[in-house]
Write a protein that holds these residues in place. Structure first.
Motif, mmCIF file in Angstrom:
data_model
loop_
_atom_site.group_PDB
_atom_site.id
_atom_site.type_symbol
_atom_site.label_atom_id
_atom_site.label_comp_id
_atom_site.label_asym_id
_atom_site.label_seq_id
_atom_site.Cartn_x
_atom_site.Cartn_y
_atom_site.Cartn_z
ATOM 1 N N TRP A 174 -6.307 -6.366 0.650
ATOM 2 C CA TRP A 174 -6.812 -5.047 0.278
ATOM 3 C C TRP A 174 -7.091 -4.196 1.513
ATOM 4 O O TRP A 174 -6.732 -3.019 1.564
ATOM 5 N N LYS A 175 -7.709 -4.779 2.520
ATOM 6 C CA LYS A 175 -8.025 -4.040 3.750
ATOM 7 C C LYS A 175 -6.756 -3.471 4.387
ATOM 8 O O LYS A 175 -6.739 -2.327 4.847
ATOM 9 N N LEU A 176 -5.668 -4.236 4.387
ATOM 10 C CA LEU A 176 -4.405 -3.783 4.978
ATOM 11 C C LEU A 176 -3.679 -2.776 4.085
ATOM 12 O O LEU A 176 -3.097 -1.805 4.569
ATOM 13 N N ALA A 177 -3.716 -2.992 2.780
ATOM 14 C CA ALA A 177 -3.009 -2.100 1.855
ATOM 15 C C ALA A 177 -3.680 -0.736 1.745
ATOM 16 O O ALA A 177 -3.009 0.298 1.752
ATOM 17 N N VAL A 178 -5.002 -0.718 1.651
ATOM 18 C CA VAL A 178 -5.714 0.544 1.413
ATOM 19 C C VAL A 178 -5.599 1.504 2.594
ATOM 20 O O VAL A 178 -5.749 2.719 2.423
ATOM 21 N N GLN A 179 -5.287 1.003 3.773
ATOM 22 C CA GLN A 179 -5.098 1.882 4.929
ATOM 23 C C GLN A 179 -3.938 2.856 4.715
ATOM 24 O O GLN A 179 -3.866 3.885 5.373
ATOM 25 N N GLY A 190 0.816 -1.213 0.000
ATOM 26 C CA GLY A 190 0.000 0.000 0.000
ATOM 27 C C GLY A 190 0.848 1.261 0.000
ATOM 28 O O GLY A 190 0.574 2.208 -0.744
ATOM 29 N N ARG A 191 1.905 1.266 0.823
ATOM 30 C CA ARG A 191 2.808 2.433 0.852
ATOM 31 C C ARG A 191 3.513 2.598 -0.486
ATOM 32 O O ARG A 191 3.647 3.717 -0.996
ATOM 33 N N ARG A 208 -9.461 6.409 -0.215
ATOM 34 C CA ARG A 208 -9.906 5.055 -0.537
ATOM 35 C C ARG A 208 -10.741 5.084 -1.818
ATOM 36 O O ARG A 208 -11.756 5.783 -1.885
ATOM 37 N N PRO A 209 -10.330 4.309 -2.832
ATOM 38 C CA PRO A 209 -11.138 4.265 -4.052
ATOM 39 C C PRO A 209 -12.401 3.429 -3.838
ATOM 40 O O PRO A 209 -12.490 2.646 -2.886
ATOM 41 N N LYS A 210 -13.347 3.605 -4.709
ATOM 42 C CA LYS A 210 -14.530 2.750 -4.698
ATOM 43 C C LYS A 210 -14.037 1.311 -4.839
ATOM 44 O O LYS A 210 -13.158 1.026 -5.663
ATOM 45 N N THR A 211 -14.586 0.404 -4.047
ATOM 46 C CA THR A 211 -14.162 -0.998 -4.082
ATOM 47 C C THR A 211 -15.331 -1.877 -4.485
ATOM 48 O O THR A 211 -16.435 -1.744 -3.938
ATOM 49 N N VAL A 212 -15.079 -2.747 -5.453
ATOM 50 C CA VAL A 212 -16.064 -3.737 -5.890
ATOM 51 C C VAL A 212 -15.453 -5.108 -5.666
ATOM 52 O O VAL A 212 -14.361 -5.402 -6.162
ATOM 53 N N TYR A 213 -16.153 -5.931 -4.895
ATOM 54 C CA TYR A 213 -15.715 -7.307 -4.667
ATOM 55 C C TYR A 213 -16.351 -8.170 -5.750
ATOM 56 O O TYR A 213 -17.571 -8.253 -5.851
ATOM 57 N N GLU A 214 -15.490 -8.748 -6.579
ATOM 58 C CA GLU A 214 -15.931 -9.419 -7.792
ATOM 59 C C GLU A 214 -15.599 -10.913 -7.733
ATOM 60 O O GLU A 214 -14.422 -11.295 -7.728
ATOM 61 N N GLU A 215 -16.632 -11.748 -7.709
ATOM 62 C CA GLU A 215 -16.453 -13.199 -7.647
ATOM 63 C C GLU A 215 -15.675 -13.750 -8.839
ATOM 64 O O GLU A 215 -14.937 -14.723 -8.715
ATOM 65 N N ARG A 216 -15.848 -13.139 -10.002
ATOM 66 C CA ARG A 216 -15.216 -13.675 -11.217
ATOM 67 C C ARG A 216 -13.693 -13.581 -11.198
ATOM 68 O O ARG A 216 -13.019 -14.229 -11.996
#
Length: 151
Positions: free
Chosen positions: A45-50, A20-21, A55-63
């Motif tokens: 993602w939770k650790l990096a985005v901190q 993230g840094r 914070r950008p819009k986040t979409v959790y995508e199964e595909r």
């Protein structure tokens, strides 16, 4: 426990904030994060985005989970035209193959480092693409940067 629900290993928990840094250091501002629904990518993602200034819009995508490069390109092709920079948080071997396919036969130090190290947990490649997302295809991008936790 299924592979999809497998948690992030301790090394990944240490490396995700570093990634993230380092992503912040690139100077890029991300409009959208597309993240696999697997437990370990969500945690990465939770650790990096901190470490991000916003914070950008986040979409959790199964595909994205277990996706081939072609399937990942199909997901990226759906990105709206007003989205400039996308962050894809996924899995190998698909993500490394995607970076290889999108950047074609590019040469140079960055390509060499990526080839030598592969994509361990928290590694990333920065690609640029001048077109519209729906026209993203093999060979259309340029590899700009690569980082792995061992750097």
């Amino acid at each position: 426990m299924t592979d999809h629900e497998r948690p992030l290993a301790e090394r990944g928990r240490m490396d995700a904030p570093k990634a993230g840094r380092r992503l912040t250091d690139t100077g890029l501002s991300f409009d959208l994060a597309l993240c696999s629904t697997a437990a370990r990518t969500r945690e990465t993602w939770k650790l990096a985005v901190q470490e991000f200034p916003h914070r950008p819009k986040t979409v959790y995508e199964e595909r994205i989970y277990e996706a081939s490069p072609g399937e990942l390109i199909a997901v990226l092709n759906e990105t709206p035209d007003d989205v400039r920079n996308v962050l894809l948080i996924g899995h190998n071997p698909g993500v490394q193959a995607l970076a290889d396919i999108l950047t074609g036969a590019a040469d140079g130090d960055v390509r060499e480092r990526m080839g030598d190290r592969g994509f361990p947990t928290a590694a990333f490649a920065v690609l640029s693409f001048p077109g519209r997302w729906k026209s993203l295809e093999p060979g259309a991008a340029t590899l700009r940067d690569y980082w792995a936790p061992t750097d």
